[in-house]
Design a protein around this motif. Structure first.
Motif, short mmCIF file in Angstrom:
data_model
loop_
_atom_site.label_atom_id
_atom_site.label_comp_id
_atom_site.label_asym_id
_atom_site.label_seq_id
_atom_site.Cartn_x
_atom_site.Cartn_y
_atom_site.Cartn_z
N ALA A 15 0.86 -1.12 -0.04
CA ALA A 15 -0.11 -0.12 0.08
C ALA A 15 0.63 1.33 -0.11
CB ALA A 15 -1.05 -0.13 1.15
N GLN A 16 1.92 1.20 0.76
CA GLN A 16 2.81 2.28 0.78
C GLN A 16 3.69 2.55 -0.49
OE1 GLN A 16 5.90 1.93 3.46
NE2 GLN A 16 6.45 4.03 3.65
N ALA A 17 4.02 1.58 -1.06
CA ALA A 17 4.61 1.43 -2.60
C ALA A 17 3.54 2.15 -3.59
CB ALA A 17 5.09 0.31 -3.07
N ALA A 18 2.36 1.67 -3.62
CA ALA A 18 1.39 2.44 -4.38
C ALA A 18 0.98 3.82 -4.32
CB ALA A 18 0.18 1.65 -4.02
N ASN A 19 1.82 4.35 -3.26
CA ASN A 19 1.54 5.90 -3.01
C ASN A 19 2.50 6.82 -3.16
OD1 ASN A 19 -1.20 5.88 -2.33
ND2 ASN A 19 -0.88 5.06 -0.22
N THR A 20 3.80 5.95 -3.84
CA THR A 20 5.14 6.51 -4.01
C THR A 20 5.20 6.51 -5.59
OG1 THR A 20 6.33 4.50 -4.03
CG2 THR A 20 6.20 5.79 -1.83
N SER A 21 6.06 7.67 -6.09
CA SER A 21 6.47 7.73 -7.20
C SER A 21 7.21 6.51 -7.96
CB SER A 21 7.05 9.00 -7.72
OG SER A 21 8.51 9.15 -6.99
N ARG A 25 10.37 4.60 -5.72
CA ARG A 25 10.51 3.21 -5.47
C ARG A 25 11.81 2.34 -6.08
NH1 ARG A 25 4.89 3.48 -7.41
NH2 ARG A 25 5.55 2.89 -9.45
N VAL A 26 12.25 3.03 -7.33
CA VAL A 26 13.61 2.62 -7.81
C VAL A 26 14.63 2.80 -6.81
CG1 VAL A 26 15.27 3.13 -9.36
CG2 VAL A 26 12.84 2.80 -10.23
N LEU A 27 14.70 4.11 -6.30
CA LEU A 27 15.70 4.50 -5.27
C LEU A 27 15.54 3.64 -4.18
CD1 LEU A 27 15.61 8.31 -5.38
CD2 LEU A 27 17.46 7.06 -5.98
N HIS A 32 17.78 -0.94 -0.89
CA HIS A 32 17.71 -2.32 -0.38
C HIS A 32 18.85 -3.22 -0.71
CE1 HIS A 32 13.33 -1.26 0.68
NE2 HIS A 32 14.06 -1.48 2.02
N SER A 33 19.02 -3.02 -2.08
CA SER A 33 20.01 -3.93 -2.87
C SER A 33 21.45 -3.65 -2.19
CB SER A 33 20.22 -3.43 -4.28
OG SER A 33 18.84 -4.11 -4.95
N GLU A 34 21.92 -2.43 -2.14
CA GLU A 34 23.13 -1.93 -1.60
C GLU A 34 23.11 -2.64 0.07
OE1 GLU A 34 23.30 2.20 -1.68
OE2 GLU A 34 23.63 2.15 -4.15
N LEU A 35 22.18 -2.65 0.85
CA LEU A 35 22.26 -3.03 1.95
C LEU A 35 22.63 -4.33 1.97
CD1 LEU A 35 21.87 -2.78 5.04
CD2 LEU A 35 19.29 -3.05 4.76
N ALA A 36 21.79 -5.46 1.22
CA ALA A 36 21.89 -6.70 1.18
C ALA A 36 23.24 -7.09 0.62
CB ALA A 36 20.89 -7.04 0.15
N ILE A 37 23.95 -6.24 -0.19
CA ILE A 37 25.34 -6.63 -0.75
C ILE A 37 26.24 -6.15 0.41
CG2 ILE A 37 27.36 -5.58 -2.03
CD1 ILE A 37 24.89 -5.37 -4.18
N ARG A 38 26.01 -5.33 1.14
CA ARG A 38 26.82 -4.77 2.38
C ARG A 38 26.73 -6.00 3.36
NH1 ARG A 38 25.34 0.52 1.74
NH2 ARG A 38 23.83 0.19 3.49
N VAL A 39 25.59 -6.55 3.54
CA VAL A 39 25.15 -7.79 4.55
C VAL A 39 25.94 -8.88 4.22
CG1 VAL A 39 23.52 -9.33 5.73
CG2 VAL A 39 23.08 -6.71 5.60
N VAL A 40 25.98 -9.31 2.86
CA VAL A 40 26.54 -10.54 2.45
C VAL A 40 28.20 -10.08 2.53
CG1 VAL A 40 27.32 -11.82 0.16
CG2 VAL A 40 24.94 -11.02 0.75
N GLN A 41 28.70 -9.02 2.13
CA GLN A 41 30.18 -8.61 2.30
C GLN A 41 30.75 -8.95 3.82
OE1 GLN A 41 30.07 -4.79 0.59
NE2 GLN A 41 31.27 -5.60 -1.41
N ASP A 42 29.63 -8.43 4.85
CA ASP A 42 30.28 -8.51 6.09
C ASP A 42 30.12 -9.72 6.65
OD1 ASP A 42 30.35 -5.75 6.10
OD2 ASP A 42 28.45 -5.64 7.27
#
Length: 78
Positions: A15-21, A25-27, A32-42
């Motif tokens: 619902a929140q995503a539906a209300n964003t541009s 959403r791309v940002l 989220h992708s950058e965070l996931a990569i950092r978690v895997v690297q850690d």
């Protein structure tokens, strides 16, 4: 007493995503992708504290490739 469904947070996020541009959403996806990569690297560094950056990067790419193969296999089975 009401019990909440495990899907309630997902519904809320949808619902929140539906209300964003589209740009927002791309940002958010990139963040989220950058965070996931950092978690895997850690995790790689924790597992092998003596790994140099080239090794961490190689292992990260190997894990990403494994994830892609698993995802492709799952999609082809559907």
């Amino acid at each position: 007493m009401s019990s909440s469904s495990p899907f309630d947070p997902l519904r809320s996020r949808v619902a929140q995503a539906a209300n964003t541009s589209r740009e927002q959403r791309v940002l958010a996806g990139l963040e989220h992708s950058e965070l996931a990569i950092r978690v895997v690297q850690d995790g790689i560094r924790e597992r092998d504290p003596h790994a140099d950056e080239a090794t961490v990067k190689r292992l990260l790419f190997e894990r990403i490739e494994l994830m892609r193969r698993m995802q492709n296999r799952t999609l082809s089975e559907q």
